[in-house]
Design an enzyme around this catalytic site. Structure first.
Site, mmCIF file in Angstrom:
data_model
loop_
_atom_site.group_PDB
_atom_site.id
_atom_site.type_symbol
_atom_site.label_atom_id
_atom_site.label_comp_id
_atom_site.label_asym_id
_atom_site.label_seq_id
_atom_site.Cartn_x
_atom_site.Cartn_y
_atom_site.Cartn_z
ATOM 1 N N SER A 1 0.540 3.662 1.847
ATOM 2 C CA SER A 1 0.788 4.021 3.245
ATOM 3 C C SER A 1 2.098 3.428 3.732
ATOM 4 C CB SER A 1 -0.367 3.529 4.124
ATOM 5 O OG SER A 1 -1.589 4.083 3.711
ATOM 6 N N CYS B 1 0.840 -1.195 0.000
ATOM 7 C CA CYS B 1 0.000 0.000 0.000
ATOM 8 C C CYS B 1 0.882 1.254 0.000
ATOM 9 C CB CYS B 1 -0.892 -0.034 1.234
ATOM 10 S SG CYS B 1 -1.976 1.390 1.454
ATOM 11 N N HIS C 1 4.859 5.698 2.707
ATOM 12 C CA HIS C 1 4.959 6.934 3.484
ATOM 13 C C HIS C 1 5.769 6.741 4.762
ATOM 14 C CE1 HIS C 1 2.410 8.864 0.706
ATOM 15 N NE2 HIS C 1 1.261 8.413 1.140
ATOM 16 N N HIS D 1 0.605 -3.898 6.313
ATOM 17 C CA HIS D 1 -0.598 -3.825 7.146
ATOM 18 C C HIS D 1 -1.849 -4.326 6.427
ATOM 19 C CE1 HIS D 1 -0.580 -0.063 4.809
ATOM 20 N NE2 HIS D 1 -1.889 -0.207 4.816
ATOM 21 N N CYS E 1 -7.431 -3.466 3.999
ATOM 22 C CA CYS E 1 -7.092 -2.040 4.075
ATOM 23 C C CYS E 1 -7.746 -1.246 2.959
ATOM 24 C CB CYS E 1 -5.581 -1.828 4.058
ATOM 25 S SG CYS E 1 -5.098 -0.070 4.069
#
Length: 363
Positions: free
Chosen positions: A40, A38, A43, A59, A162
């Protein structure tokens, strides 16, 4: 177990043989089947969002339960499960009022740097998002898991943990899109495309997809978008207001950029709601034209689709089984754990929807 470890922000991960503890009270040991990569994760790995080092990212995952600790009641060895980072306690004010994704208790949701579940040569390897899915095994609290039917494909199931949960949940729980309404989605990655799927499930009358890549816009049409805009060289707001004769009822921003957040608000019709889903860089400030608020326009955020994942994930997978939720299109590529750095590099180009790591479980 083999795991991808981030040692320093912005530097390539290394594949290490990490030691994982045995499950303690309320903990579950899961053999990872698939893990989605992902934005995320990027990041945190590039340092945009600080995280204690070293740590194992990931995640969005599915797997099979290998062992359980004392007092575990939700799952048993052999169960198929999906992990979710919005771990809930079940007894704080947020949980008991129907908002488990906003759980305020530190009991099951260990802050970054607190978990002592993994190590390498005596050094703690930190857990991310209470999951750390880029590893052959995950040791997690049972409230970070939901049991799913064994006939469901685990690769599709991983996606729901997610990106799909965030996108569809934002439509259903946060914005509460009503049948016949007009929806615009800015950014057609995994989350944005899932917003489109959610809008289809909610019965939206018109679904407008906005992106800079024609490949993603084509995919958006396959998932149910009725109109598409390539925003490479133009600000699409005026065109969308003209197309919809006044603006959209609901807009969703799935990129985390100041410019697109502003567009999401400006394309609303009177009484419309903009929902921001993208991860904005810490410290970023957003500005909106004050006069547009006068006619009941609203802007809001949504954490992980404001989910109730123990209910939502089985429901979403049931919709997939019925053919009402399309998940097959979301998988851009399947890679091995050793290719994880290449997978992260691919994210910078924006083309992949969701690359998944296949841990070769044979299921």
């Amino acid at each position: 177990m083999k795991a991808a470890v981030v040692w320093k922000a912005g530097e390539p991960m290394t594949i290490e043989n990490v030691t994982i503890e045995k499950p303690k009270s309320r903990e579950v040991l899961v053999r990872t089947a698939y893990a989605g990569i992902c934005h995320s994760d990027l990041h945190f790995a590039d340092g945009t969002y600080p995280h204690p080092m070293p740590y194992i990212p990931g995640h969005e995952a599915s797997g099979i339960v290998e062992a359980v600790g004392d007092e575990v009641t939700h799952v048993k060895p052999g169960d198929h499960v999906v992990g979710c980072l919005s771990v809930f306690c079940g007894h704080c004010s947020q949980c008991v009022t129907g908002h488990p994704s906003l759980c305020e208790s530190p009991d099951p949701k260990l802050p970054a740097g607190v978990a002592r579940r993994m190590s390498l040569n005596g050094e703690v390897i930190h857990q991310s998002s209470n999951l750390s899915a880029f590893a052959e095994q995950m040791l997690i609290h049972e409230h970070a898991l939901v049991k799913i039917d064994k006939d469901l494909p685990l690769d599709r199931a991983a996606l729901v943990g997610c990106g799909v949960l965030t996108g569809v949940g934002a439509v259903i729980h946060a914005a509460k899109v009503v049948p016949g309404s007009t929806v615009a989605v800015i950014g057609c990655g995994g989350v944005g495309l899932s917003v489109i799927s959610g809008a289809v499930l909610a019965g939206a009358g018109r679904i407008i997809a906005i992106d800079r890549l024609d490949s993603k816009l084509e995919l958006a049409k396959q998932l149910g978008a009725t109109d598409v805009f390539n925003a490479t060289d133009v600000d699409p707001v005026n065109d969308i207001i003209e197309l919809t004769k006044g603006g959209v009822h609901y807009s969703f921003e799935a990129l985390g950029l100041k410019q697109t957040a502003d567009q999401a608000f400006r394309m609303l019709r009177m009484g419309g709601t903009a929902t921001l889903l993208g991860m904005f860089k810490p410290g970023n400030k957003l500005e909106f034209e004050g006069s547009l608020f006068i006619k009941d326009r609203k802007i809001q955020g949504s954490s992980m689709g404001s989910n109730q994942f123990r209910v939502d994930i089985p429901n979403l997978l049931n919709f997939y089984r019925q053919g009402r939720l399309k998940l097959d299109h979301l998988i851009s590529d399947r890679i091995e754990l050793e290719q994880v750095n290449e997978g992260f590099k691919n994210l910078y180009g924006g083309a992949p929807v969701r690359q998944i790591i296949d841990f070769h479980t044979g299921v």
